[in-house]
Design an enzyme around this catalytic site. Structure first.
Site, PDB file in Angstrom:
ATOM      1  N   GLU A  91      17.905  26.675  53.967  1.00  0.00           N
ATOM      2  CA  GLU A  91      17.317  25.377  54.354  1.00  0.00           C
ATOM      3  C   GLU A  91      18.115  24.605  55.409  1.00  0.00           C
ATOM      4  OE1 GLU A  91      16.688  23.234  50.708  1.00  0.00           O
ATOM      5  OE2 GLU A  91      15.231  24.690  49.956  1.00  0.00           O
ATOM      6  N   GLU A 114      10.618  32.763  46.965  1.00  0.00           N
ATOM      7  CA  GLU A 114      10.555  31.778  45.863  1.00  0.00           C
ATOM      8  C   GLU A 114       9.110  31.390  45.614  1.00  0.00           C
ATOM      9  OE1 GLU A 114      13.283  28.516  46.497  1.00  0.00           O
ATOM     10  OE2 GLU A 114      14.816  29.830  47.342  1.00  0.00           O
TER      11      GLU A 114
HETATM   12  C1  XIL Z   1      15.570  24.844  42.183  1.00  0.00           C
HETATM   13  C2  XIL Z   1      15.647  25.328  40.728  1.00  0.00           C
HETATM   14  O1  XIL Z   1      14.481  26.043  40.445  1.00  0.00           O
HETATM   15  C3  XIL Z   1      15.800  24.153  39.797  1.00  0.00           C
HETATM   16  O2  XIL Z   1      16.026  24.609  38.460  1.00  0.00           O
HETATM   17  C4  XIL Z   1      16.946  23.261  40.233  1.00  0.00           C
HETATM   18  O3  XIL Z   1      17.005  22.123  39.409  1.00  0.00           O
HETATM   19  C5  XIL Z   1      16.780  22.837  41.677  1.00  0.00           C
HETATM   20  O4  XIL Z   1      16.659  23.997  42.491  1.00  0.00           O
HETATM   21  N1  XIL Z   1      14.698  25.896  47.082  1.00  0.00           N
HETATM   22  C6  XIL Z   1      15.679  26.748  46.638  1.00  0.00           C
HETATM   23  C7  XIL Z   1      15.933  26.894  45.196  1.00  0.00           C
HETATM   24  O5  XIL Z   1      16.271  27.469  47.460  1.00  0.00           O
HETATM   25  O6  XIL Z   1      17.261  27.158  44.903  1.00  0.00           O
HETATM   26  C8  XIL Z   1      15.457  25.676  44.420  1.00  0.00           C
HETATM   27  O7  XIL Z   1      15.610  25.952  43.035  1.00  0.00           O
HETATM   28  C9  XIL Z   1      14.043  25.334  44.785  1.00  0.00           C
HETATM   29  C10 XIL Z   1      13.927  25.018  46.254  1.00  0.00           C
END
Ligand code: XIL
Length: 377
Positions: free
Chosen positions: A164, A269
């Site tokens: 990111e 994701e």
């Molecule tokens: C999220 C997790 O799923 C949550 O449990 C945590 O509280 C916050 O992070 N982008 C990413 C992930 O790269 O690591 C994030 O994961 C969601 C957004």
């Protein structure tokens, strides 16, 4: 006589082969799984929480073992957890997660090395809270990456090296890494990760990758790094999508654009919120109505919404399959709806329905279709 014997052996062999093929087909037909259906196209992965990688969530673990062939740690490898203080690492949960992957023959991805979020508070500042110098930050990044990647050297297939860093309009995120080191923090992170484990794959990972500005900037970033001789194996498109965004055509354009760099594309994701986007509109002025509008399905998802959700998820999956020549992994961000971070983000306390398996660990209709279709094929 010799000829006859040979013939006999050949006939017996052919019969055996036919029998074996039939048996293995029969197994697939009896119980298709996501990995049996999609395994020849791309890795099919899932993010695991620590309740699962420690084995406590047995229902979740059963789904992981049955349906997926790749895993990523949802939280336990993030800087704030794995490296909470400069002189203290906490590897317990990450060790457990990697071991789970090994014990079950799964491809393990490390997530993530350099990210502005869930970053240990000490990382970019001195004891007075001021930004550290570029030299200090470089050293800290190097120590962190060498230690974490080095610990799992040879056991992890690839790392989300930077997460990111680019905004939707293509500009760099104004993170502390950027403030202190400028654009160079990204190639540096890739360089350190490669030094730590020369065999590990290295990925750049981000969300909202369908935006043209971000797409173009990430393509340029990857091309520039490759031109400098740095290793970049894949671009991770997070794939946190919603019912109304993005346009599939925009998403597809990004897949094609990222693949044009020669790197693979990963959907890293994947989830789809079934809930409305968070915008306080003029016609929902009072708070109670607003809250209700934000959390519209506190009991279950109405059929009409479920149908729309499943149709759209199937469309995404079809798109991934269409581009499976360049997509090397598709990973769901969580096992079942109850696990999903979307229940708490961007609004706390909502009930969302974002994943491939429901709260009873049953496959969603579009997953069922996918599995059933493989039987009738
Ligand atoms: C999220 C997790 O799923 C949550 O449990 C945590 O509280 C916050 O992070 N982008 C990413 C992930 O790269 O690591 C994030 O994961 C969601 C957004």
């Amino acid at each position: 006589m010799k000829g006859k014997k040979l013939l006999l052996i050949m006939v017996a062999g052919a019969a055996l082969c036919a029998c074996a093929t039939r048996t293995s087909q029969a197994v697939v037909k009896e119980e298709p799984t996501l990995k049996s259906v999609l395994g020849d196209k791309f890795l099919i992965g899932v993010a695991m929480n620590t309740f699962q990688s420690s084995g406590r969530d047995t229902n979740g673990v059963n789904i992981v073992k049955k349906h997926f062939n790749a895993i990523v740690a949802e939280n336990c490898m993030k800087c704030q957890t794995i490296h909470p203080q400069e002189d203290r690492y906490n590897f317990r949960q990450a060790d457990e997660f990697v071991k789970f992957g090994e014990d079950n023959g799964l491809t393990v991805t490390g997530h993530c090395l350099i990210w502005h979020s869930q970053l240990a508070p000490w990382f970019c500042v001195d004891k007075d809270g001021n930004n550290v110098s570029p030299e200090v930050l470089k050293q800290r990044m190097k120590d962190h990456i060498m230690t974490v990647v080095g610990r799992y050297k040879g056991r992890i297939k690839g790392w989300d090296v930077v997460n990111e860093a680019i905004m939707e309009n293509g500009s760099y995120r104004n993170s502390k890494f950027y403030q202190i080191l400028g654009e160079e923090f990204i190639p540096l992170a890739f360089q350190y990760a490669h030094e730590a484990d020369p065999d590990a794959e290295l990925y750049y990972n981000d969300y909202n990758m369908h935006f043209k500005g971000k797409r173009d900037a990430v393509v340029k970033l990857v091309n520039d790094m490759k031109a400098r001789g740095l290793r970049v194996d894949a671009v991770g498109m997070q794939g946190h999508v919603g019912m109304n965004y993005p346009d599939l055509a925009d998403f597809e354009q990004s897949i094609v654009a990222f693949a044009s760099t020669g790197a693979k594309v990963m959907i890293t994701e994947w989830d789809m919120s079934a809930l409305p986007e968070v915008n306080r509109t003029a016609n929902i002025a009072d708070t109670v109505a607003f809250r209700k509008a934000l959390n519209p399905y506190p009991v279950s998802l109405p059929d009409s919404v479920s149908e729309k959700w499943n149709k759209r998820m199937a469309e995404f999956m079809n798109l991934f399959v269409k581009h499976s020549d360049v997509i090397s992994r598709v990973t769901a961000w969580g096992v079942s709806d109850g696990d999903s971070w979307k229940n708490g983000f961007p609004v706390r306390g909502r009930k969302d329905y974002a994943l491939l398996f429901d709260r009873d660990y049953q496959p969603k209709p579009f997953v069922k279709d996918l599995l059933e279709k493989s039987i009738t094929k």
